[in-house]
Scaffold this motif. Structure first.
Motif, PDB file in Angstrom:
ATOM      1  N   GLN A   1      30.540  76.154  16.309  1.00 30.68           N
ATOM      2  CA  GLN A   1      30.610  75.004  17.047  1.00 30.68           C
ATOM      3  C   GLN A   1      29.303  74.117  17.026  1.00 30.68           C
ATOM      4  OE1 GLN A   1      33.336  75.126  19.855  1.00 30.68           O
ATOM      5  NE2 GLN A   1      32.644  73.304  21.324  1.00 30.68           N
ATOM      6  N   PHE A   2      29.421  72.901  16.506  1.00 35.21           N
ATOM      7  CA  PHE A   2      28.092  72.323  16.436  1.00 35.21           C
ATOM      8  C   PHE A   2      28.673  70.856  16.354  1.00 35.21           C
ATOM      9  CE2 PHE A   2      29.915  72.376  12.344  1.00 35.21           C
ATOM     10  CZ  PHE A   2      29.682  71.206  11.630  1.00 35.21           C
ATOM     11  N   SER A   3      27.490  69.929  16.350  1.00 33.56           N
ATOM     12  CA  SER A   3      27.659  68.480  16.653  1.00 33.56           C
ATOM     13  C   SER A   3      27.002  67.852  15.526  1.00 33.56           C
ATOM     14  CB  SER A   3      26.927  67.927  17.721  1.00 33.56           C
ATOM     15  OG  SER A   3      27.715  68.694  18.999  1.00 33.56           O
ATOM     16  N   PHE A   4      27.724  67.088  15.138  1.00 34.49           N
ATOM     17  CA  PHE A   4      27.442  65.749  14.019  1.00 34.49           C
ATOM     18  C   PHE A   4      26.662  64.468  14.931  1.00 34.49           C
ATOM     19  CE2 PHE A   4      30.788  67.674  11.340  1.00 34.49           C
ATOM     20  CZ  PHE A   4      29.832  67.825  10.054  1.00 34.49           C
TER      21      PHE A   4
ATOM     22  N   PHE B   1      22.189  69.280   8.021  1.00 35.50           N
ATOM     23  CA  PHE B   1      21.052  69.792   7.087  1.00 35.50           C
ATOM     24  C   PHE B   1      20.309  68.660   6.144  1.00 35.50           C
ATOM     25  CE2 PHE B   1      23.582  73.597   8.373  1.00 35.50           C
ATOM     26  CZ  PHE B   1      22.433  74.333   9.117  1.00 35.50           C
ATOM     27  N   ASP B   2      20.940  67.420   6.298  1.00 36.01           N
ATOM     28  CA  ASP B   2      20.187  66.365   5.550  1.00 36.01           C
ATOM     29  C   ASP B   2      20.376  65.207   6.207  1.00 36.01           C
ATOM     30  OD1 ASP B   2      19.547  64.716   3.691  1.00 36.01           O
ATOM     31  OD2 ASP B   2      20.629  65.535   2.012  1.00 36.01           O
ATOM     32  N   THR B   3      19.199  64.667   6.870  1.00 38.49           N
ATOM     33  CA  THR B   3      19.608  63.504   7.861  1.00 38.49           C
ATOM     34  C   THR B   3      19.948  62.270   6.748  1.00 38.49           C
ATOM     35  OG1 THR B   3      17.252  63.181   7.571  1.00 38.49           O
ATOM     36  CG2 THR B   3      18.130  64.362   9.287  1.00 38.49           C
ATOM     37  N   ALA B   4      19.536  62.396   5.483  1.00 34.97           N
ATOM     38  CA  ALA B   4      20.024  61.140   4.640  1.00 34.97           C
ATOM     39  C   ALA B   4      21.248  61.376   4.286  1.00 34.97           C
ATOM     40  CB  ALA B   4      19.022  61.218   3.283  1.00 34.97           C
ATOM     41  N   TRP B   5      22.061  62.332   4.447  1.00 36.46           N
ATOM     42  CA  TRP B   5      23.448  62.483   4.062  1.00 36.46           C
ATOM     43  C   TRP B   5      24.558  62.006   5.162  1.00 36.46           C
ATOM     44  CZ3 TRP B   5      25.480  67.963   2.559  1.00 36.46           C
ATOM     45  CH2 TRP B   5      26.796  67.992   1.902  1.00 36.46           C
TER      46      TRP B   5
END
Length: 861
Positions: free
Chosen positions: A230-233, A315-319
């Motif tokens: 369980q995580f958040s975008f 895991f990739d703020t540009a994504w």
């Protein structure tokens, strides 16, 4: 010579059982108890041959246990609330209560001639106020214990019938009765907190040793334990109050292949966005017209609405990933939001291709990549079992070969170490919504007060009974919706707490509630509380439960929950957490379909009694019929068998014998007129054989006494084994064989009388009326129903000889009976001297003779 007349015999012995109260269950300290129960019927008005098979199986066990010295509880009742009665009232202008009780009377009248050993004094229907009043008391106790609560929930709403539908009442997205497109609507509903017991209910499945494996698997799959992340975008420029989208996934190992985030039309973010977006509001409204089941959503066309919002990959703020509202996501499952990994989920892949989204594989087959077309190159989604090894190309442990399960754990460990979410265990099982917007159900015993809120009714005011009419006027069931909503004197009441005007709850309970504790009520059906603890302590658990596989999930799961809840609230002892010690699921009774075609080529169905099977024509018209064998019985296809007609023609014992004899009880059995006729002839033969033995001169000597006694005791042993293991058809095969042995026997009168009495005792659970008549004919003591089960004498079970089949070049040519300890060379000589073997050899000398002691002789030429 007298003839076997079931109509006279069966009525006579049923009267004797009733007069002596042969099946009345009373608590007693001098016997062990045995509780056998069949799933009780819905009062449709007619029993069918499937009922006969189900209840006959239970009756065989009940009578067998009684003969073995057990104090047996074998009750009967009716699962009587529900929509069919209201539908019948709508169609006929009648009342559900009248329709239901008339049908119960009819069904009892049809069942009693079958001679079931039931304690009819314990009978109740779930629509009896005495029953549902105790159910209301249970509800209040469970409410006080925190096992019941009220909340807003998205439900299946039928806009024509104006009622909530259970998932199983939604068929292809339409209401099962009205045919209207079902909508998803948010209503305030009552729920049982069954999800709190998910782990316990799952773990306890392993203790159910005498349940079918397939039922246990179905239960486990429904509870659905899963390990995931369980995580958040983080949401980019989301509306006020919405800065992230929380997701639960069971495949975190595919996170590096994510291409979109999907949210339910009922997700708070979707609801917020639709306020300012008419197109999205219209899309969400359209989605809410679909069903709320996973199956319905899986079948529906996958549709999405691009919200224009984006989230950052953890895991990739540009994504950045687009956020879609999708019609295949349910708010009740997980968090109401998912990330889509099209490469490893066919639904996500179809969605991605429809909306031109990226497809990225995170793993590929461990071997055989040359023949593998990746989904990004046009192949299907690659979804191997989690136990299969794959090679991760975008995993969390480098380019490694792992099983899916290992990959999931690796991903969870990596994400937790990186501060991205946490590993959690979740269950598919959701809380049980019990509210139904209909009249014919158990009223929920609470009132709504402006000052006090939701208030429980006082127990001294129970039952809260359903009104029969509207203040002297018949209730108009033709008006859509719940009649209780528009019943002024019933709905308007006073608050049990403050005494001010208040409104009754007009929702009634799901009928699964009624059937989730009836087994406990049978232990003390006259108790002024839901159960009487001393009776429950004595009679519970149900030792043998019998019913259809169609109830393998919800009814059994809800009953298991209720048993635990009843212990928590003081109505059952702790030992009842699993209320059914053993479960047996029987097969159906099928029948051929007889059909012709009309002038437009459409099938026209014909009842079995209207068909001449010798000429394969319709009796009235001479038309040729097409026969569809072994089909499920259906009134619409007219391939039904009416037990009342069977009893009138052949007697109840014939019906009972046939449904048990022709197939293993867990499999389907096909009812045929020829089979019923053959069963009747056999029972006639047994009756005539008994009469012939009764007419023998007493003490007539015979030459075959020991042989008959040996056969009798062997049959007692084998039939006992068959009944104990639910091998009723195998037991009956042994009874057929022993009948033949007895008919041909040269034994004297005393031994033949002993043998026919033993045969009657062994047949008594299956054909109780015939058995009683034979028992009386042979001068048996009292009623056979009270006689102890015969016990095999071990000295007659020891075989001094053995029969060996003889094969020549693999073909059976004969058999020999030899002493068990005869040396191999002597067995070989005896086998080669058999005439049939000599003819097969035709003068040739065997190359080899193989004697397998106690099994077979093989001659190789």
């Amino acid at each position: 010579m007298a003839r076997y007349t079931p109509s006279e015999i069966e009525a006579k012995w049923q009267e004797a059982w009733e007069k002596t109260e042969a099946f009345k269950a009373l608590r007693t300290a001098d016997k062990p108890k045995y509780y056998v129960l069949e799933m009780f019927p819905y009062p449709s008005g007619r029993i069918h041959i499937g009922h006969v098979r189900n209840y006959t199986m239970g009756d065989v066990i009940a009578r067998y246990k009684k003969a073995n010295g057990f104090n047996v509880l074998h009750p009967m009742g009716f699962d009587a609330f529900g929509m069919p009665a209201e539908n019948a009232a709508m169609a006929s202008g009648g009342h559900p209560k009248d329709w239901t009780y008339d049908n119960i009377d009819d069904m009892v009248a049809q069942m009693k001639p079958l001679g079931f050993g039931l304690d009819w004094s314990r009978m109740f229907a779930t629509c009896d106020p005495e029953y549902y009043g105790r159910q209301q008391a249970l509800f209040l106790d469970m409410l006080e214990a925190g096992l019941v609560y009220r909340k807003n929930a998205v439900v299946n709403w039928d806009p024509v019938d104006m009622t909530v539908l259970a998932n199983e009442q939604v068929i292809d997205g339409k209401g099962w009765r009205s045919g209207a497109e079902v909508e998803r609507r948010e209503l305030t509903q009552w729920f049982f907190k069954i999800s709190d017991m998910a782990e316990e209910l799952l773990d306890a499945i392993d203790t159910l040793d005498d349940w079918p494996a397939k039922v246990k698997l179905m239960q486990a799959n429904w509870i659905g334990k899963s390990r995931g992340l369980q995580f958040s975008f983080s949401l980019i420029d989301g509306p006020e109050g919405h800065d992230r989208v929380e997701v639960y996934t069971t495949r975190p190992d595919t996170l590096m292949g994510a291409s979109f985030v999907g949210i339910s039309p009922d997700h708070p973010l979707a609801k917020q966005l639709e306020k300012d977006n008419a197109d999205l509001a219209a899309f969400n409204a359209e989605c809410r017209k679909g069903g709320t089941t996973e199956e319905a959503l899986e079948k529906a066309e996958k549709k999405g609405f691009d919200t224009g919002l984006r989230v950052r990959h953890p895991f990739d703020t540009a994504w950045e990933l687009p956020v879609y509202v999708a019609n295949f996501i349910l708010m009740d499952y997980g968090t109401g939001a998912i990330f889509g990994c099209p490469a490893h989920d066919q639904r996500d892949l179809d969605f991605a291709r429809k909306y031109s989204l990226s497809v990225v594989s995170t793993y590929v087959p461990e071997a055989g990549e040359d023949s593998f077309t990746p989904p990004e190159d046009g192949g299907e989604a690659y979804v191997p079992p989690k136990t299969e090894k794959v090679r991760y190309v975008k995993g969390f442990a480098g380019d490694e070969v792992q099983t899916g399960n290992e990959g999931v754990e690796t991903a969870i460990d990596f994400c937790e170490a990186s501060g991205v979410g946490q590993g959690v265990t979740k269950f598919r099982l959701r809380d049980w919504g019990l509210s139904r917007q209909r009249y014919w159900g158990c009223p929920i015993p609470v009132v709504h007060c402006d000052d006090c809120g939701v208030v429980s009714e006082k127990k001294e005011n129970l039952p809260v009974e359903l009104p029969y009419d509207e203040d002297g006027k018949p209730i108009d069931f033709s008006i859509p919706g719940n009649p209780l909503d528009r019943h002024p004197s019933w709905r308007n009441t006073t608050c049990p707490s403050c005494g001010k005007p208040a409104l009754r709850e007009t929702d009634t309970m799901d009928t699964f509630v009624d059937s989730s504790w009836y087994f406990a009520r049978f232990t003390s059906p006259d108790a002024e509380t839901p159960t009487r603890m001393e009776d429950a302590e004595y009679w519970m658990n149900v030792d043998q439960y019998i019913g259809g596989i169609e109830h393998a999930i919800l009814h059994l799961l809800y009953s298991r929950f209720f048993a635990r809840a009843m212990h928590i609230t003081g109505h059952l002892p702790a030992k009842c957490a699993e209320p059914f010690n053993a479960l047996f699921t029987q097969g159906m009774v099928t029948h051929a379909i007889y059909q012709t075609k009309d002038d437009k080529g459409r099938p026209v169905y014909h009842l079995p009694e209207d068909v001449d099977l010798e000429t394969k024509t319709v009796k009235a018209t001479g038309e040729s019929i097409e026969i569809v064998p072994s089909a499920k019985m259906s009134k619409s296809k007219k391939n039904v068998v009416d037990p009342v007609n069977i009893i009138a023609e052949y007697g109840a014992d014939t019906a009972r014998w046939f449904v048990l004899s022709d197939s293993p009880p867990e499999r389907d059995v096909e009812w045929t007129a020829a089979g019923a006729e053959a069963a009747y002839k056999h029972l006639s033969r047994v009756w005539s054989l008994s009469e012939k033995i009764a007419d023998m001169v007493p003490d007539t000597p015979g030459q075959g006494d020991e042989d008959l006694l040996r056969a009798m005791h062997k049959t007692i042993f084998e039939v006992t084994q068959g009944v104990e293991s639910f091998g009723f058809n195998a037991a009956i095969a042994k009874l057929y064989a022993f009948t033949n042995t007895l008919a041909k026997s040269t034994a004297g009168q005393a031994v033949k009388s002993e043998a026919i009495k033993a045969l009657a005792q062994l047949m008594a659970p299956m054909t109780p009326h015939l058995a009683e008549d034979i028992w009386a004919m042979q001068g048996g003591d009292g009623l056979i129903v009270n006689a102890p089960w015969p016990v095999a004498d071990e000295q007659f079970l020891v075989e001094d000889t053995v029969t060996l089949p003889i094969q020549v070049n693999g073909k059976r040519r004969g058999e020999i009976e030899v002493a068990k300890d005869l040396p191999k060379d002597e067995v070989e000589k005896a086998a080669l001297s058999v005439d049939a073997v000599q003819r097969a050899l035709d003068g040739a000398t065997p190359k080899k003779v193989i004697v397998v002691p106690g099994r077979i002789v093989n001659v190789v030429v």
